[in-house]
Design a protein around this motif. Sequence first.
Motif, PDB file in Angstrom:
ATOM      1  N   VAL A 163       0.889  -1.099   0.181  1.00 46.43           N
ATOM      2  CA  VAL A 163      -0.025   0.108  -0.118  1.00 46.43           C
ATOM      3  C   VAL A 163       1.082   1.058   0.195  1.00 46.43           C
ATOM      4  CG1 VAL A 163      -1.922   1.209   1.253  1.00 46.43           C
ATOM      5  CG2 VAL A 163      -1.835  -1.123   1.243  1.00 46.43           C
ATOM      6  N   LEU A 167      -1.071   6.555   1.765  1.00 48.09           N
ATOM      7  CA  LEU A 167      -2.343   6.052   1.982  1.00 48.09           C
ATOM      8  C   LEU A 167      -2.535   5.114   3.301  1.00 48.09           C
ATOM      9  CD1 LEU A 167      -3.775   4.761  -1.401  1.00 48.09           C
ATOM     10  CD2 LEU A 167      -4.284   6.818  -0.203  1.00 48.09           C
ATOM     11  N   ALA A 173      -6.947   3.598   2.033  1.00 46.39           N
ATOM     12  CA  ALA A 173      -6.070   2.444   1.862  1.00 46.39           C
ATOM     13  C   ALA A 173      -7.147   1.053   1.813  1.00 46.39           C
ATOM     14  CB  ALA A 173      -5.019   2.075   3.043  1.00 46.39           C
ATOM     15  N   HIS A 176      -7.668   0.062  -1.932  1.00 46.87           N
ATOM     16  CA  HIS A 176      -6.559  -0.449  -2.517  1.00 46.87           C
ATOM     17  C   HIS A 176      -6.541  -1.573  -3.169  1.00 46.87           C
ATOM     18  CE1 HIS A 176      -2.410  -1.340  -3.831  1.00 46.87           C
ATOM     19  NE2 HIS A 176      -2.165   0.027  -4.096  1.00 46.87           N
TER      20      HIS A 176
END
Length: 678
Positions: A163, A167, A173, A176
Amino acid sequence: MPADQRPRFGGLVSEGGIRFAAWSQAARRLWVSIFDEQGNREIERLELQPEGEGVHARFVAGLGPGTRYGFRADGDYAPERGLWFDPDKLLIDPYAVGIDRPYAYDWRLAQRRGEGANTAPLMPKAIAAALPNPVQAAPPLYRTGGLIYEIPVRAFTMLHPDVPEKLRGTVAAIAHPVVIEHLKKLGVGAVELMPVTASIDERHLPPLGLRNAWGYNPVTFMALDPRLAPGGIMDLRNTVAALREAGIGVILDLVFNHTSESDRLGPTLSLRGFDSQAYYRQTPDGRLANDTGTGNTVACDHPVVQEMVLDTLRHFVRDAGVDGFRFDLAPILGRVEGTFDAEAPLLNAMREDALLADRVLIAEPWDIGPDGYQLGKFRTPFLEWNDKYRDDVRRFWRGDAGMVGALATRLAGSSDVFATKRQSASRTVNFIAAHDGMTLADIVRYERKHNEANGEQNRDGHNENLSWNNGVEGDAGDPAVVAARRIDQHALLATLFASRGTIMLTAGDEFGRTQKGNNNAYAQDNEITWLDWAARDQALEQYTVLLSTLRKAAPALSGAHFLTGLPLAGSDMPDVAWLTETGAPLDEQSWQDPQRHRLVMILGGASDDQSRLAVLINGDRRACMFSLPERDGSFWAPALETGETMDISRPVSGRTVIFMIERIAAQAGTREKRNGGS
């Protein structure tokens, strides 16, 4: 109020200006303070006008989205009577949907009237916002019986190597691709985000160099924490959309039972400064009621509080598109004059509201007030965290005597708790471990809690964890101990995925996360709570994936209706049969045998062809033989392809759960070797 109508309080942006509105029955005067673009300098202070029934409002022309503001209130200052008015205290808008910076505790926020100066420099400012167009209405993705995945938002990705660093630790996040891939692999039906609304540290934490890592200490209810959602509601909205596209719902964990204003020594930040007598419950002698253990209790039987709670829920559905909510210390929401009532106005309003009626609603069914344990007492459609499930499963695998009957009841949906004349489906949320308590890995590593890092000499947190340590406390270099712990984790996870009703897994328990025995890690915003993705137990993770895949593929496992032992509709096959390891039905004597630690659960309707699924549980530390009843034209085969094939014609090792699926032979009478997977 119609569900699609915006709230009547807050900083309401319209063409030509902003209407500022707040509620207080006891204040003599209210003002709105307008600040510069940086939120540092107070530009002007304008008095609101009383409009009747406690409403104070004023339209200010020329202001637009992005305006920084706060409120001030004046009236009697008599804490012994629940009155805390102090115009030197800048108050955050209870209806703020955004703030310009995180909260930071400062002792000056709790100074008494006349002792301190203007607190505006210490407080975030509310940001007036033109809210986005509502999310297109859609039914919740999550359905009862699926897997809920509890996520501590900041801790979840702080150490995730894939990640982007900028973020990590945020709501964004979770959207993601690498995180969504993990969630899909686990078969997650919905993520349950631990609190994302803005919170502040408890006053004892800063001197200890600690900070609140969980977020269960809110100031107000709508504004998201800038540390978790720097983009405000759009961060949450975009994450919900990305997860929904992947087939995953979002449930928000919300705290309406208390605020961070705490007890009489706490800071004045918002509700206390507006009208403490109305927003908080008082004892007969004028003190703050404390049914939460935090110093105050929100008065959820007050009409204005109910309106605020409902407006908050509508906001997150309408403006972010969430599937539902989990309510912390939920009996508070149903207390009327201090007594819990399942038909309380606020609970009924949630069930009946046009925008909320189809949402997922989950209650944590206990608080510490009088008669605070209300497991099983909430009405449909509320699901409930089931601590009896947690405790009975832990006791069984710890080796406590006489637990086979309790285990069967929990596997079958906890009818002793949730069955009513009107209800054939269980409302249970089954879990082995949650954010509060030991992690799943620590249950089998630590017999006692280790909360020394919390700075309270290990006095905080539960003392009874129903845990064990396989002979060695904490980390162990002995391969035999490590293997035994993995076996126990397999057994706990397999039991969870074999249970009727909704199941919940806390993030990281699928790969062996540890908090080093800390069972109250709320103040550990560090490596104690941050998930260590690089060091995760990938074999345990893959086993969890296999369990989830099996559960989703077998209707008999993922159903929510209670198991009764009666025939399934359109079949002479019972929904469940309970057997001994020899294949004989359990009789009363066997059920009552305190030394029995083995159980066979055979589920009917495991697939469309009416085959059966067998769950063989050996809770004893000794190996034993298992026998399964057979039918002509069928044979038993492994239900999990673990790569560790086990022939049940030989003794099955202890501390093991085995899943066997009944297969229909290609030709009548054909038999294949009977193997099982562990």
